[in-house]
Scaffold this motif. Sequence first.
Motif, PDB file in Angstrom:
ATOM      1  N   GLU A  32      -4.470  -7.633  -0.003  1.00 21.25           N
ATOM      2  CA  GLU A  32      -4.378  -6.255  -0.488  1.00 21.25           C
ATOM      3  C   GLU A  32      -4.928  -6.177  -1.908  1.00 21.25           C
ATOM      4  N   SER A  55      -5.559  -3.576  -5.283  1.00 18.35           N
ATOM      5  CA  SER A  55      -5.228  -2.311  -5.939  1.00 18.35           C
ATOM      6  C   SER A  55      -5.529  -2.419  -7.420  1.00 18.35           C
ATOM      7  N   SER A  72       4.386  -5.389  -6.864  1.00 16.37           N
ATOM      8  CA  SER A  72       4.661  -4.121  -7.551  1.00 16.37           C
ATOM      9  C   SER A  72       6.123  -3.998  -7.955  1.00 16.37           C
ATOM     10  N   CYS A  78      -7.047   4.056 -10.743  1.00 15.57           N
ATOM     11  CA  CYS A  78      -5.637   3.681 -10.641  1.00 15.57           C
ATOM     12  C   CYS A  78      -4.916   4.396  -9.495  1.00 15.57           C
ATOM     13  N   SER A  79      -5.480   5.503  -9.048  1.00 13.87           N
ATOM     14  CA  SER A  79      -4.836   6.241  -7.953  1.00 13.87           C
ATOM     15  C   SER A  79      -5.450   5.905  -6.600  1.00 13.87           C
ATOM     16  N   ARG A  80      -6.354   4.953  -6.563  1.00 14.76           N
ATOM     17  CA  ARG A  80      -6.945   4.552  -5.295  1.00 14.76           C
ATOM     18  C   ARG A  80      -5.875   4.017  -4.352  1.00 14.76           C
ATOM     19  N   GLU A  81      -6.088   4.260  -3.084  1.00 11.52           N
ATOM     20  CA  GLU A  81      -5.209   3.677  -2.080  1.00 11.52           C
ATOM     21  C   GLU A  81      -5.380   2.153  -2.084  1.00 11.52           C
ATOM     22  N   VAL A  82      -4.294   1.456  -1.791  1.00 15.95           N
ATOM     23  CA  VAL A  82      -4.383   0.009  -1.653  1.00 15.95           C
ATOM     24  C   VAL A  82      -5.310  -0.307  -0.482  1.00 15.95           C
ATOM     25  N   SER A  83      -6.307  -1.129  -0.730  1.00 10.27           N
ATOM     26  CA  SER A  83      -7.249  -1.489   0.331  1.00 10.27           C
ATOM     27  C   SER A  83      -6.893  -2.854   0.903  1.00 10.27           C
ATOM     28  N   ARG A  84      -7.202  -3.031   2.173  1.00 11.01           N
ATOM     29  CA  ARG A  84      -6.923  -4.302   2.849  1.00 11.01           C
ATOM     30  C   ARG A  84      -8.236  -4.944   3.251  1.00 11.01           C
ATOM     31  N   ARG A 119      -3.330  -0.713  -9.836  1.00 11.77           N
ATOM     32  CA  ARG A 119      -2.204  -0.047 -10.471  1.00 11.77           C
ATOM     33  C   ARG A 119      -2.098  -0.463 -11.937  1.00 11.77           C
TER      34      ARG A 119
END
Length: 852
Positions: A447, A449, A335, A379-385, A451
Amino acid sequence: YINRNPRSRFDPARNELVSRSLESAQQCLFNQDYGTAFVHYLLVLNLAPVLKDFESFRFTLFKWADELDSLGRIQDLFDCYEQALELFPTDEVIINSMGEHLFRMGFRDEAAGHFHKALKLKPDYPEAKENFYRVANWLVERWHFLMLNDRRRNHKYQQAIQKAVEGGCNTVLDIGTGTGILGMCAKKAGAAEVYACELSKTMYELACEVVTANGMNGRIKILHMKSLEMEVPKDIPKRVSLVVTETVDAGLFGEGIIESLIHAWNHLLLPPQSTQDPSRPPSQAGRVIPAGATVFGMAVQCLEIRRHHRLCVSEIGGLATAAAGELHSPVSCSSEDDSTEPYTTERLSRLPGGYTPLTEPFNALDIDFNNVQELEGLCSREVSRVRLPVTGEGLLDALAVWFQLHLDQQSSLSTGPKEDTCWEQAIYPVQTPHNFPLRPGDELIVEISCRDAYLRLCSVAVARDGREFRLDDCPSGNPNPSLNAEAELCSALACLGTEQSSGPRDYTMLECAEMALLNNQPYHDSFRRALAKLITNLKDARSVQGPSQGQGLEVMPLTDPPSGPMDPGPDPFYVLDVSEGFSVLSLMAASQGQVKAYSSVEKTQHQAVLRRLARANGVPEEALEFWLNQVEDEQAVLQRPSREKLWSAIILDCVETCGLVRQKLMEKATLARCLLEDGGQIFPERIVLYGMLVESDTLLLESAVQGQEPTLGFNIAPFINQFTVPVHVFLDLSTLQCRHLSDSVELFILDLMNTNANYTNRDVKVQASASGRVTAVPFWYQIHLNEEISLSTFNQDSHWKQAAVVLHQPLAVREGDWVRLAVTLQKSSISISASIEEEAGETGTVDSVRVR
C-alpha cells in the motif's frame, strides 16, 4: 584580604564590606547554599577586581546554574552567566559551560558560537573542542560534504539552471540554499535577480560568507527565514520566474518540499506556462527545478535491517523471550501512530552481509512539481495498492525506496542503490513479529500513500495459490523458519488470517540500536557466563569465610523495602546495571539466584517488558528493582547502597553504539571501584583499543569538501570545512571502501578495575604493509569482561559500529615504513596524532584529534 588598589587603600568601609561578603560567600558555599554564595561573590568581584582569579567563583556559578536548570529557572540561569561574563569576558571555561547549557536546551546555533569563541581563546581546550565537534555534526550534517563533493550532481543542476536562465527565467529564488551553490549557479548563468532563503542560522551565515568570497555580495539577496514565511513585496519585490531547490531527503518528501512548493506556487512564483497561451514569454511564467520525480521501490531480504527493527531471537542470555510481547523499532508506516518515522535510511551497497532483492524494482509514484493542483492533492490521494510478483526466495525484511529526480525534460539524477551517488536509500522495515518467507510465484501486496506529506509504503499482504494473507495477523512463531522446509512454509501461511486485523497491535518500541543489542546473542551469552563465574566465586569465598566473617551488615534494599519479604536465605549479592537505554543484563543477573539486581531502565513500558520476562523465566519479583527514575544527579547512579552495603558487581556501559568511548567513563569507573565489596567486579574490567592504517577516499569525501573542482569552481571548501569533524562514527569497516595499509595493532588499554595499570600517553609504531596514502585510522574495541571472556565491537554480530580518525593531511607511506601514533587519554577522551619517520630521520607530524 589585601587590597592592592592604592586609591581604595584608605576606604575601610569598602574593605570591610568585601571581607564580610567574602566570608559569607565561603560559609554559604560550605552550606551548599549556592545561590546566596553566588550573590556574595558577585559583590566581592565587583568591588575588588583584583580577585578575578578566584576559582571558587567558577565552582559556585556552575553549581548554582545546575540547580537553576533542575528547577526550570532558565532565564535566571542565563542571567547568572551574563553577570559572570561581564566579570570574566574572556574566560573560556565559563563561555564553554554556557554553551553546554544552550546546547542541552536546543539552542544549537548559539551553543556553537560559544564553543567556537572558547576555542579561539584557547585552541587546545579539549572540552570546547569536543563540544564544537559535537555541535558541528548537528549544524552542518555530514551529507553536506558528500553532496558538495558530488561533481556529477552539481554539474547537472548547473546545466539545468543555466538552460532555464538562458531560456528567459531571469528572476530566481533558491529555497534552502545551504552554502548558496545553486543561487550562485543562477547568477553566473546571467539571472538578473537572485534571492535565496535559509532557515539554519549557521548555514545562513555560511552562505553569506561564501557568496561574498565569490564576488557576489549584493548581487544575491540571502534571507534568514523559512520560505513558508516569505511574502511579496515584503521580502522579495515581485514573484520570481524560477524556483530552484534540493530540499529532498532519501524518502523524497521528508524535508517538506511539497509544502514549500505549494506555498511558492501560491505566493512567490509566477503562474506556470499555460498550454492555452503558449505565446507568453518564459520570463512571465513560473517553473521549478527539479521539475518532478519518479519513486521506485523493491522488496528485499537483509539480516542487517532485520536485526535493527524486530526481535530475531527466541532467548537472550538464557532468558526465553516469548513473554516480552511484540518489540520493534520506532520506524513504522502504520497510520496508528503519527509520532513514528515511516522510514529510516541506509546505503544498501554498504550494508554488512549485503541484501537480496525479492522483487523487481517497481514504480511507486510519479510527481510533477510544476503542477500545483497535483501537489495540493497529493496528501488526499486514495491509498493505492500494488501487486508485486516475487522473483526471489527469502525472508521479507523491508521495502527499499529510491527516486529519480527530473531536473528538466532532458536531465535527471538517480539515488538508486547501484548508482555512484551521495544519496542513501529510504528503508521501510517490516515490523511483523515473525519472519515470513517469500518464494517465486507469490505476489507481495504493497500500500502506498502520502499522508502528512510523508511518502509511506507498507507491505500488507501476500497472495499465494489464489488466497490473500495479511502479514500483520500472524502471531509470533519460530523466529528463524527454514526456507527449505515446505512444512514450515505451510505453517507460516496457516497462522495468517484472511480477515482484517481486529484492532491495533500491542507492541513496545525500542530504538534501532536497542533492538540490535537484544539480537546480539554473543554479547548476552558472554555476560551470562561472566556473571555466573563471579557469583560462583563470591559464593565460594563466603563459604570459606563462614557466616561470622561475611559482610556482617544487615541487607537493605536501596529504595523503600518491597511489599513482601525477600526469600529468607543467604545474604544476596547486589548487582547494579547502569547501561544506557533498554538492557536485560540486570534480569540476567537476577536469574542467577541469590542476587538482588538493580536496573537503570527508566521508561514504564520498558520496565513492564522486563517484569513480564522475569515472571516467565521464574525470577522472583523482589530480585529485580528499578530505582533510577527520580535520580537527577549523574553521580548518584553509582551511589552506595543503604546501610553501607557494597556492590558485588557494577555493569558500566562503556562504548557508545556509534563507536566512541562514553563520556566520563574513567571517572565513573574510579567511583565504582570504591563501591565494590571484596572480590566484587566492574563489568567490563578493561577495554583494549585497536586500530589500523587505511587509505579511503570515501572517508575524505565524507569529511571535507575536496577543493574547488567538485563545486564547479566556486570557493566553498574553506568555509564549510570549518565544520569538519575529524572523527567519523557509525562506520561499518567490513564494507567501507578502503585499502588496508597495515595490520591491526593495539593502541591503548583502559583498565577499569586497576587504577595503577592506567597511563595517559602511549606511542605505538605501526609498520605499513603496503604503499599508499594513510587517510584514516579506523578503530574498535576488545571489551574484556574478565580474564577469559571478551567481546569485539568489530564482528558480524556486534550491535556496535566502528569509528575512524580522518587525517586532515594524508600521509604518503611506502611498504615497510613506520608510522608513529601518539595516543593520549584525558578525561575519557582519547586523542591520536600521527607522524612518519622519513629516511633522513626527520619526523613529519599531522593531525592530533580526539576520539572521546
